[in-house]
Design a protein around this motif. Structure first.
Motif, PDB file in Angstrom:
ATOM      1  N   ASP A 103      38.131  27.146  36.078  1.00  0.00           N
ATOM      2  CA  ASP A 103      37.164  28.131  35.603  1.00  0.00           C
ATOM      3  C   ASP A 103      37.919  29.201  34.840  1.00  0.00           C
ATOM      4  O   ASP A 103      39.128  29.353  35.009  1.00  0.00           O
ATOM      5  CB  ASP A 103      36.382  28.755  36.773  1.00  0.00           C
ATOM      6  N   ASN A 104      37.201  29.934  33.988  1.00  0.00           N
ATOM      7  CA  ASN A 104      37.842  31.028  33.260  1.00  0.00           C
ATOM      8  C   ASN A 104      37.111  32.349  33.457  1.00  0.00           C
ATOM      9  O   ASN A 104      37.372  33.307  32.741  1.00  0.00           O
ATOM     10  CB  ASN A 104      37.943  30.699  31.765  1.00  0.00           C
ATOM     11  N   ASP A 105      36.212  32.399  34.452  1.00  0.00           N
ATOM     12  CA  ASP A 105      35.525  33.660  34.746  1.00  0.00           C
ATOM     13  C   ASP A 105      36.425  34.508  35.643  1.00  0.00           C
ATOM     14  O   ASP A 105      36.880  34.040  36.690  1.00  0.00           O
ATOM     15  CB  ASP A 105      34.194  33.387  35.437  1.00  0.00           C
ATOM     16  N   ASP A 128      43.181  28.461  35.546  1.00  0.00           N
ATOM     17  CA  ASP A 128      42.485  29.428  34.691  1.00  0.00           C
ATOM     18  C   ASP A 128      42.423  28.828  33.289  1.00  0.00           C
ATOM     19  O   ASP A 128      43.410  28.850  32.546  1.00  0.00           O
ATOM     20  CB  ASP A 128      43.259  30.749  34.688  1.00  0.00           C
ATOM     21  N   ALA A 129      41.260  28.238  32.962  1.00  0.00           N
ATOM     22  CA  ALA A 129      41.130  27.578  31.662  1.00  0.00           C
ATOM     23  C   ALA A 129      39.659  27.437  31.305  1.00  0.00           C
ATOM     24  O   ALA A 129      38.787  27.470  32.177  1.00  0.00           O
ATOM     25  CB  ALA A 129      41.793  26.209  31.681  1.00  0.00           C
ATOM     26  N   ASP A 130      39.414  27.270  30.027  1.00  0.00           N
ATOM     27  CA  ASP A 130      38.069  27.076  29.495  1.00  0.00           C
ATOM     28  C   ASP A 130      37.881  25.592  29.196  1.00  0.00           C
ATOM     29  O   ASP A 130      38.775  24.948  28.633  1.00  0.00           O
ATOM     30  CB  ASP A 130      37.916  27.896  28.210  1.00  0.00           C
ATOM     31  N   MET A 131      36.717  25.065  29.544  1.00  0.00           N
ATOM     32  CA  MET A 131      36.425  23.660  29.254  1.00  0.00           C
ATOM     33  C   MET A 131      36.595  23.352  27.766  1.00  0.00           C
ATOM     34  O   MET A 131      36.919  22.219  27.391  1.00  0.00           O
ATOM     35  CB  MET A 131      35.007  23.333  29.699  1.00  0.00           C
ATOM     36  N   ARG A 132      36.380  24.351  26.923  1.00  0.00           N
ATOM     37  CA  ARG A 132      36.487  24.130  25.483  1.00  0.00           C
ATOM     38  C   ARG A 132      37.930  23.912  25.027  1.00  0.00           C
ATOM     39  O   ARG A 132      38.175  23.634  23.853  1.00  0.00           O
ATOM     40  CB  ARG A 132      35.875  25.317  24.728  1.00  0.00           C
ATOM     41  N   ASP A 133      38.873  24.059  25.941  1.00  0.00           N
ATOM     42  CA  ASP A 133      40.283  23.833  25.630  1.00  0.00           C
ATOM     43  C   ASP A 133      40.857  22.840  26.649  1.00  0.00           C
ATOM     44  O   ASP A 133      41.644  23.202  27.529  1.00  0.00           O
ATOM     45  CB  ASP A 133      41.045  25.156  25.676  1.00  0.00           C
ATOM     46  N   GLY A 159      26.606  21.516  36.139  1.00  0.00           N
ATOM     47  CA  GLY A 159      25.901  22.746  35.778  1.00  0.00           C
ATOM     48  C   GLY A 159      26.582  23.583  34.721  1.00  0.00           C
ATOM     49  O   GLY A 159      26.475  24.815  34.757  1.00  0.00           O
ATOM     50  N   ILE A 160      27.265  22.941  33.788  1.00  0.00           N
ATOM     51  CA  ILE A 160      27.953  23.711  32.751  1.00  0.00           C
ATOM     52  C   ILE A 160      27.622  23.252  31.333  1.00  0.00           C
ATOM     53  O   ILE A 160      27.698  24.033  30.381  1.00  0.00           O
ATOM     54  CB  ILE A 160      29.483  23.678  32.971  1.00  0.00           C
ATOM     55  N   MET A 161      27.206  21.999  31.160  1.00  0.00           N
ATOM     56  CA  MET A 161      27.045  21.473  29.807  1.00  0.00           C
ATOM     57  C   MET A 161      25.952  22.175  29.013  1.00  0.00           C
ATOM     58  O   MET A 161      25.996  22.181  27.781  1.00  0.00           O
ATOM     59  CB  MET A 161      26.770  19.969  29.848  1.00  0.00           C
ATOM     60  N   LEU A 172      34.313  16.990  24.093  1.00  0.00           N
ATOM     61  CA  LEU A 172      35.022  17.678  25.170  1.00  0.00           C
ATOM     62  C   LEU A 172      35.049  16.832  26.436  1.00  0.00           C
ATOM     63  O   LEU A 172      36.086  16.730  27.114  1.00  0.00           O
ATOM     64  CB  LEU A 172      34.368  19.030  25.454  1.00  0.00           C
ATOM     65  N   VAL A 173      33.923  16.225  26.766  1.00  0.00           N
ATOM     66  CA  VAL A 173      33.874  15.368  27.951  1.00  0.00           C
ATOM     67  C   VAL A 173      34.810  14.177  27.775  1.00  0.00           C
ATOM     68  O   VAL A 173      35.556  13.803  28.694  1.00  0.00           O
ATOM     69  CB  VAL A 173      32.431  14.903  28.237  1.00  0.00           C
ATOM     70  N   GLN A 174      34.806  13.593  26.593  1.00  0.00           N
ATOM     71  CA  GLN A 174      35.679  12.448  26.343  1.00  0.00           C
ATOM     72  C   GLN A 174      37.154  12.837  26.437  1.00  0.00           C
ATOM     73  O   GLN A 174      37.983  12.068  26.945  1.00  0.00           O
ATOM     74  CB  GLN A 174      35.366  11.854  24.967  1.00  0.00           C
TER      75      GLN A 174
END
Length: 266
Positions: A103-105, A128-133, A159-161, A172-174
């Protein structure tokens, strides 16, 4: 390095804290409560919907640990701790299970500094990371230390997509799946307006007003996230209908705005 709490913006609602508030947690601020109350006025079923999304995660995690023998998990967008957490579910089946939360919150990461009550045989860590990276996730020392990529992994994207917009969503999922070995699984939930379009549409508008843009997807689009994987029965369905357990409460389909599925990576 800055303390995660120092990065917390208490003047703007955050999805993880709104989720915590609606589920009855204590790790939120007045701005999150105000946003959550506004969303529930638009759609009073929102707490039911969120609880069923959480229960899907419990059932999917238990299924993977108990029936498929998965012993390591990567939980993307883990959110604030709400017991039982994923590590409690899977370590209850197999105490040696290892779980990485991502999570990155800042509020979520502040909790990561406290000891996690996992089993002594297993391991639990935060990244500590963002799914977008995805490269930050898979390149993290904790990822490499805790996960054995010669063994299957349970990738949880719960619960994030609906906060990830096209066209970056499916790639991103791939990219998260790519380094995981054959035999791994993807458990995922995807927001939809198919069953209560007016009410859920108003909730999405409220999220937009709170600077949390939301994307709702129909069944065909939700199913496309699992292209190239082998869906576990019953396939892509509303989360409360995915392998409901004994004692499952009766839930009106119109109260659920989330598809869920588990799929195998060949």
């Amino acid at each position: 390095m800055r303390n995660p709490a120092d990065r917390t913006d208490t003047t703007r609602a955050h999805s993880a804290r709104v989720y915590d508030y609606i589920l009855g947690g204590e790790d939120h601020y007045p701005v999150d409560a105000e946003a959550g109350d506004a969303m529930c006025r638009h759609w009073p079923a929102l707490p039911v919907h969120m609880r069923e999304n959480r229960r899907f995660m419990h059932r999917a995690g238990h299924y993977l640990a108990d029936e498929k023998g998965i012993r390591q998990f990567l939980d993307i967008g883990a959110g604030l701790p709400t017991s039982p957490n994923l590590h409690e579910i899977v370590q209850g089946v197999a105490p040696e299970s290892r779980v990485i939360y991502v999570d990155n919150d800042p509020t979520v990461l502040a909790h990561a500094e406290a000891p996690l009550n996992g089993s002594p045989e297993g391991a639990t860590a935060y990244i500590d990371a963002d799914m977008r990276d995805p490269d930050t996730i898979t390149g993290s020392p904790r990822f490499r230390e805790l996960l054995d990529l010669d063994e299957p992994v349970g990738l949880m994207v719960i619960g994030i997509m609906h906060f990830i917009r096209p066209p970056e969503d499916q790639p991103l999922v791939q990219r998260l799946l790519e380094p995981l070995p054959s035999g791994s699984y993807l458990a995922m939930t995807i927001g939809t307006g198919d069953f209560a379009p007016e009410e859920v549409g108003r909730v999405a508008e409220e999220y937009e007003r709170q600077n949390m843009p939301m994307v709702l997807r129909d069944l065909a689009t939700a199913t496309s996230f699992f292209d190239g994987l082998e869906l576990v029965e019953p396939g892509v369905t509303q989360v409360h209908k995915w392998r409901p357990g004994a004692g499952q409460q009766d839930v009106d389909d119109r109260d659920i705005a989330m598809y869920g599925a588990v799929a195998y990576k060949p």
